[in-house]
Design a protein around this motif. Structure first.
Motif, PDB file in Angstrom:
ATOM      1  N   LYS A 284      45.191  48.806  48.875  1.00 17.21           N
ATOM      2  CA  LYS A 284      46.460  49.823  48.618  1.00 17.21           C
ATOM      3  C   LYS A 284      46.317  50.253  46.856  1.00 17.21           C
ATOM      4  O   LYS A 284      46.940  51.443  46.527  1.00 17.21           O
ATOM      5  CB  LYS A 284      48.203  49.140  48.332  1.00 17.21           C
ATOM      6  N   LEU A 285      45.198  50.238  46.322  1.00 17.64           N
ATOM      7  CA  LEU A 285      44.497  50.842  45.738  1.00 17.64           C
ATOM      8  C   LEU A 285      43.726  52.237  45.270  1.00 17.64           C
ATOM      9  O   LEU A 285      43.114  52.276  46.643  1.00 17.64           O
ATOM     10  CB  LEU A 285      43.499  49.358  44.654  1.00 17.64           C
ATOM     11  N   GLN A 286      44.381  52.746  44.578  1.00 13.58           N
ATOM     12  CA  GLN A 286      43.479  53.961  43.978  1.00 13.58           C
ATOM     13  C   GLN A 286      42.427  53.740  42.787  1.00 13.58           C
ATOM     14  O   GLN A 286      42.445  52.851  41.824  1.00 13.58           O
ATOM     15  CB  GLN A 286      44.485  55.037  43.395  1.00 13.58           C
ATOM     16  N   SER A 287      41.192  53.583  43.222  1.00 17.78           N
ATOM     17  CA  SER A 287      40.154  53.778  41.971  1.00 17.78           C
ATOM     18  C   SER A 287      40.097  54.226  41.002  1.00 17.78           C
ATOM     19  O   SER A 287      40.249  55.236  40.533  1.00 17.78           O
ATOM     20  CB  SER A 287      38.584  53.312  43.501  1.00 17.78           C
ATOM     21  N   PRO A 288      39.232  53.545  39.837  1.00 17.31           N
ATOM     22  CA  PRO A 288      39.794  53.870  38.760  1.00 17.31           C
ATOM     23  C   PRO A 288      38.473  54.535  38.457  1.00 17.31           C
ATOM     24  O   PRO A 288      37.189  54.353  39.319  1.00 17.31           O
ATOM     25  CB  PRO A 288      39.884  52.516  37.585  1.00 17.31           C
ATOM     26  N   ASN A 289      37.858  55.760  37.792  1.00 20.17           N
ATOM     27  CA  ASN A 289      37.719  57.285  37.729  1.00 20.17           C
ATOM     28  C   ASN A 289      36.602  56.862  39.285  1.00 20.17           C
ATOM     29  O   ASN A 289      36.082  57.852  39.073  1.00 20.17           O
ATOM     30  CB  ASN A 289      36.197  55.618  37.233  1.00 20.17           C
TER      31      ASN A 289
ATOM     32  N   GLU B 211      39.356  50.452  29.015  1.00 26.79           N
ATOM     33  CA  GLU B 211      39.712  50.973  28.214  1.00 26.79           C
ATOM     34  C   GLU B 211      41.195  50.100  28.797  1.00 26.79           C
ATOM     35  O   GLU B 211      42.158  49.322  28.341  1.00 26.79           O
ATOM     36  CB  GLU B 211      40.447  52.283  28.483  1.00 26.79           C
ATOM     37  N   ASP B 212      41.104  49.211  30.426  1.00 30.30           N
ATOM     38  CA  ASP B 212      41.819  48.601  30.860  1.00 30.30           C
ATOM     39  C   ASP B 212      41.220  46.441  30.479  1.00 30.30           C
ATOM     40  O   ASP B 212      40.440  46.254  30.612  1.00 30.30           O
ATOM     41  CB  ASP B 212      42.024  48.775  32.045  1.00 30.30           C
TER      42      ASP B 212
ATOM     43  N   VAL C 281      34.987  43.879  29.789  1.00 30.21           N
ATOM     44  CA  VAL C 281      34.317  44.985  30.683  1.00 30.21           C
ATOM     45  C   VAL C 281      33.230  45.533  29.547  1.00 30.21           C
ATOM     46  O   VAL C 281      33.451  46.316  27.941  1.00 30.21           O
ATOM     47  CB  VAL C 281      35.128  45.957  30.977  1.00 30.21           C
ATOM     48  N   SER C 282      31.976  46.165  30.371  1.00 31.85           N
ATOM     49  CA  SER C 282      31.302  46.949  29.817  1.00 31.85           C
ATOM     50  C   SER C 282      31.484  47.766  29.355  1.00 31.85           C
ATOM     51  O   SER C 282      31.905  49.273  30.616  1.00 31.85           O
ATOM     52  CB  SER C 282      29.803  46.345  29.753  1.00 31.85           C
ATOM     53  N   ASP C 283      30.449  48.713  28.602  1.00 32.10           N
ATOM     54  CA  ASP C 283      30.951  50.735  28.866  1.00 32.10           C
ATOM     55  C   ASP C 283      31.008  50.789  29.923  1.00 32.10           C
ATOM     56  O   ASP C 283      31.273  52.214  29.914  1.00 32.10           O
ATOM     57  CB  ASP C 283      29.862  50.891  28.097  1.00 32.10           C
ATOM     58  N   SER C 284      28.909  50.402  30.588  1.00 31.53           N
ATOM     59  CA  SER C 284      28.590  51.179  32.241  1.00 31.53           C
ATOM     60  C   SER C 284      30.784  50.820  33.275  1.00 31.53           C
ATOM     61  O   SER C 284      30.118  50.808  34.617  1.00 31.53           O
ATOM     62  CB  SER C 284      27.529  50.487  32.359  1.00 31.53           C
ATOM     63  N   GLY C 285      31.119  49.719  33.133  1.00 32.42           N
ATOM     64  CA  GLY C 285      32.202  49.341  33.566  1.00 32.42           C
ATOM     65  C   GLY C 285      32.085  47.668  34.433  1.00 32.42           C
ATOM     66  O   GLY C 285      32.647  47.412  35.346  1.00 32.42           O
ATOM     67  N   LYS C 286      31.184  47.188  34.612  1.00 28.33           N
ATOM     68  CA  LYS C 286      30.311  46.143  34.715  1.00 28.33           C
ATOM     69  C   LYS C 286      31.456  44.767  33.898  1.00 28.33           C
ATOM     70  O   LYS C 286      31.561  44.554  32.941  1.00 28.33           O
ATOM     71  CB  LYS C 286      29.441  45.565  34.699  1.00 28.33           C
ATOM     72  N   GLY C 287      31.321  43.716  34.741  1.00 30.12           N
ATOM     73  CA  GLY C 287      32.657  42.724  33.829  1.00 30.12           C
ATOM     74  C   GLY C 287      32.018  41.224  34.586  1.00 30.12           C
ATOM     75  O   GLY C 287      31.863  41.409  36.114  1.00 30.12           O
ATOM     76  N   GLU C 288      31.526  40.680  33.652  1.00 26.06           N
ATOM     77  CA  GLU C 288      31.244  39.134  33.872  1.00 26.06           C
ATOM     78  C   GLU C 288      32.505  38.457  33.214  1.00 26.06           C
ATOM     79  O   GLU C 288      32.172  38.474  32.470  1.00 26.06           O
ATOM     80  CB  GLU C 288      30.572  38.994  33.472  1.00 26.06           C
ATOM     81  N   ALA C 289      32.337  37.116  34.135  1.00 26.45           N
ATOM     82  CA  ALA C 289      33.018  35.909  32.868  1.00 26.45           C
ATOM     83  C   ALA C 289      32.377  34.754  33.566  1.00 26.45           C
ATOM     84  O   ALA C 289      31.615  34.120  34.656  1.00 26.45           O
ATOM     85  CB  ALA C 289      34.600  36.287  33.005  1.00 26.45           C
TER      86      ALA C 289
ATOM     87  N   ILE D  65      41.520  25.769  46.215  1.00 23.19           N
ATOM     88  CA  ILE D  65      40.571  27.093  45.557  1.00 23.19           C
ATOM     89  C   ILE D  65      40.847  27.462  47.267  1.00 23.19           C
ATOM     90  O   ILE D  65      39.489  27.300  48.037  1.00 23.19           O
ATOM     91  CB  ILE D  65      39.776  26.790  45.033  1.00 23.19           C
ATOM     92  N   SER D  66      41.471  28.626  47.624  1.00 22.86           N
ATOM     93  CA  SER D  66      41.055  29.551  48.580  1.00 22.86           C
ATOM     94  C   SER D  66      40.145  30.896  48.970  1.00 22.86           C
ATOM     95  O   SER D  66      39.843  31.037  49.468  1.00 22.86           O
ATOM     96  CB  SER D  66      42.382  29.855  49.220  1.00 22.86           C
ATOM     97  N   GLY D  67      40.823  31.391  47.260  1.00 22.25           N
ATOM     98  CA  GLY D  67      39.772  32.571  46.757  1.00 22.25           C
ATOM     99  C   GLY D  67      39.615  32.601  45.817  1.00 22.25           C
ATOM    100  O   GLY D  67      39.980  31.949  44.797  1.00 22.25           O
ATOM    101  N   ALA D  68      39.420  33.809  45.206  1.00 21.96           N
ATOM    102  CA  ALA D  68      39.646  34.319  44.043  1.00 21.96           C
ATOM    103  C   ALA D  68      39.769  35.977  43.694  1.00 21.96           C
ATOM    104  O   ALA D  68      39.382  36.259  44.862  1.00 21.96           O
ATOM    105  CB  ALA D  68      38.026  34.752  43.697  1.00 21.96           C
ATOM    106  N   GLY D  69      39.884  36.592  42.256  1.00 22.87           N
ATOM    107  CA  GLY D  69      40.103  37.605  42.645  1.00 22.87           C
ATOM    108  C   GLY D  69      40.210  38.264  40.487  1.00 22.87           C
ATOM    109  O   GLY D  69      40.204  37.145  39.872  1.00 22.87           O
ATOM    110  N   ILE D  70      40.401  39.725  41.034  1.00 22.08           N
ATOM    111  CA  ILE D  70      40.624  40.235  39.576  1.00 22.08           C
ATOM    112  C   ILE D  70      41.560  40.878  39.645  1.00 22.08           C
ATOM    113  O   ILE D  70      41.800  41.551  40.787  1.00 22.08           O
ATOM    114  CB  ILE D  70      39.903  40.485  39.401  1.00 22.08           C
ATOM    115  N   CYS D  71      42.539  40.604  38.358  1.00 21.65           N
ATOM    116  CA  CYS D  71      43.696  41.406  38.298  1.00 21.65           C
ATOM    117  C   CYS D  71      44.081  42.389  37.465  1.00 21.65           C
ATOM    118  O   CYS D  71      43.143  41.909  36.210  1.00 21.65           O
ATOM    119  CB  CYS D  71      44.855  40.222  38.340  1.00 21.65           C
ATOM    120  N   LYS D  72      45.106  43.364  37.326  1.00 18.37           N
ATOM    121  CA  LYS D  72      44.853  44.193  35.608  1.00 18.37           C
ATOM    122  C   LYS D  72      46.188  43.808  34.977  1.00 18.37           C
ATOM    123  O   LYS D  72      47.454  42.794  35.901  1.00 18.37           O
ATOM    124  CB  LYS D  72      45.684  45.073  36.201  1.00 18.37           C
ATOM    125  N   LYS D  73      46.271  43.557  33.726  1.00 14.09           N
ATOM    126  CA  LYS D  73      46.944  42.544  32.836  1.00 14.09           C
ATOM    127  C   LYS D  73      48.297  43.759  32.741  1.00 14.09           C
ATOM    128  O   LYS D  73      47.800  44.969  33.382  1.00 14.09           O
ATOM    129  CB  LYS D  73      46.490  41.672  30.988  1.00 14.09           C
ATOM    130  N   GLY D  74      48.849  42.766  32.300  1.00 15.61           N
ATOM    131  CA  GLY D  74      50.461  43.559  32.247  1.00 15.61           C
ATOM    132  C   GLY D  74      51.251  43.460  32.907  1.00 15.61           C
ATOM    133  O   GLY D  74      53.028  44.116  32.658  1.00 15.61           O
TER     134      GLY D  74
END
Length: 337
Positions: free
Chosen positions: A18-23, A52-53, A77-85, A104-113
């Protein structure tokens, strides 16, 4: 409870439907969960995020006795949009919340706020199909004060040893925890596999072997590509390539090949391969389109990544054009040999 066997599970993270991709770029990534002895390491990688998010990495626990979404903290998140942790815990004290990695069943990345998890990417182990409504599970945060504490049961079992290695509060510093996990990693000895008959290893292997179910395996097709497995994908018409009932199969097998339908339909099939190392660990996905070794049969004259031609078995005239794809970085690669 500590164990001596190595546990590894690789989770493909896909963009929320259901997401609209950033950029305007498709999000992709993976999570890796590894446990050895009393240590557990969770690694995340993603690309095409917006710098910026702000984002959080989460674990999804969707078991009968535990339905939670665990916020483990931010991902840079780097300037090129890559995230690592990555995060390191004791196997029975994931995120300092005193539950085991087997929950643990799965994993994800969520937007804060938001008080609820707003998923950008998520995935489940071994193609597991979660129950409806899992996204509304309670969101709980990592207990940072307790992440380096050993569970009470473990402390009882190793009381003498911990007195020598730990301070009075039963805690270890993060640097020591990281060093011990790295020591475990270096100590792992894996046997080599039969280059012509093997199963792709680990949780990653379980996922991709599951994707290939229902397709005919073709053995001995490309002798010069060692430690590889190949599957024939029949295509009668465009509808075969647009069937998204099995989302995982569609995403991995058909979607990347839709643009090559004019080349594929001439022969009624294409091939998909898993290129592994000598230990059976997956390195690349390989897509193969039938054709002669000339520019008329080479898909888009190689501009899209089909730059390697290989004969199939002993046929010198007919073979396949190959594209190697790094599923970890979502990039086409050109083999050096």
């Amino acid at each position: 409870m500590a164990h001596n066997k190595l546990y590894r599970n690789f989770i493909i993270l896909q963009e929320d439907e259901k997401l609209q991709s950033p950029n305007g770029k498709v999000l992709s990534g993976y999570a890796k969960i590894e446990a050895k002895g009393d240590k557990c390491k969770v690694t995340f990688y993603a690309q095409n995020l917006k710098k910026e998010d702000e984002y959080s990495i989460v674990l999804i626990c969707n078991k009968k006795d535990m339905k939670k979404i665990v916020d483990m903290g931010p991902i840079k998140v780097s300037d090129s949009g890559k995230g690592e942790a990555f995060k390191e815990y004791y196997v029975d004290n994931i995120a300092g919340l005193e539950f085991g990695y087997e929950k643990i069943s799965g994993a994800g990345i969520c937007k804060k706020g938001s008080s609820k998890a707003e998923f950008m990417l998520y995935g489940f182990m071994n193609g597991e199909k979660p129950q409806e409504g899992w996204k509304s599970s309670e969101l709980i945060k990592c207990d940072d004060k307790n992440v380096n504490s050993k569970p009470k049961e473990y402390l009882k079992e190793t009381k003498k040893e911990t007195k020598k290695k730990e301070d009075g509060c039963g805690c270890k510093d993060r640097d020591n925890l990281s060093k011990e996990f790295e020591d475990y990693e270096r100590s792992i000895e894996e046997e080599t596999v039969d280059p012509n008959d093997f199963r792709v290893k680990g949780g990653t292997g379980d996922y991709f072997e599951g994707i290939a179910k229902g397709f005919s395996e073709v053995k001995g097709c490309f002798k010069e590509i060692s430690y590889s497995k190949w599957y024939k994908i029949p295509v009668k018409d465009i509808e075969d390539m647009c069937n998204a009932k099995d989302v995982d199969k569609y995403t991995v097998v058909y979607y990347p090949m839709l643009n090559y339908y004019p080349y594929i339909i001439k022969h009624g099939h294409f091939m998909m391969g898993y290129k592994c190392d000598k230990k059976g660990n997956l390195k690349y996905l390989v897509y193969a389109i039938p054709g002669k070794k000339d520019k008329y049969d080479q898909p888009y004259v190689g501009k899209s990544g089909f730059v390697t031609w290989a004969k199939c078995k002993d046929d010198e005239e007919h073979g396949y054009w190959l594209m190697f794809y790094d599923y970890k970085t979502s990039k086409v690669v050109v083999p050096s040999k």
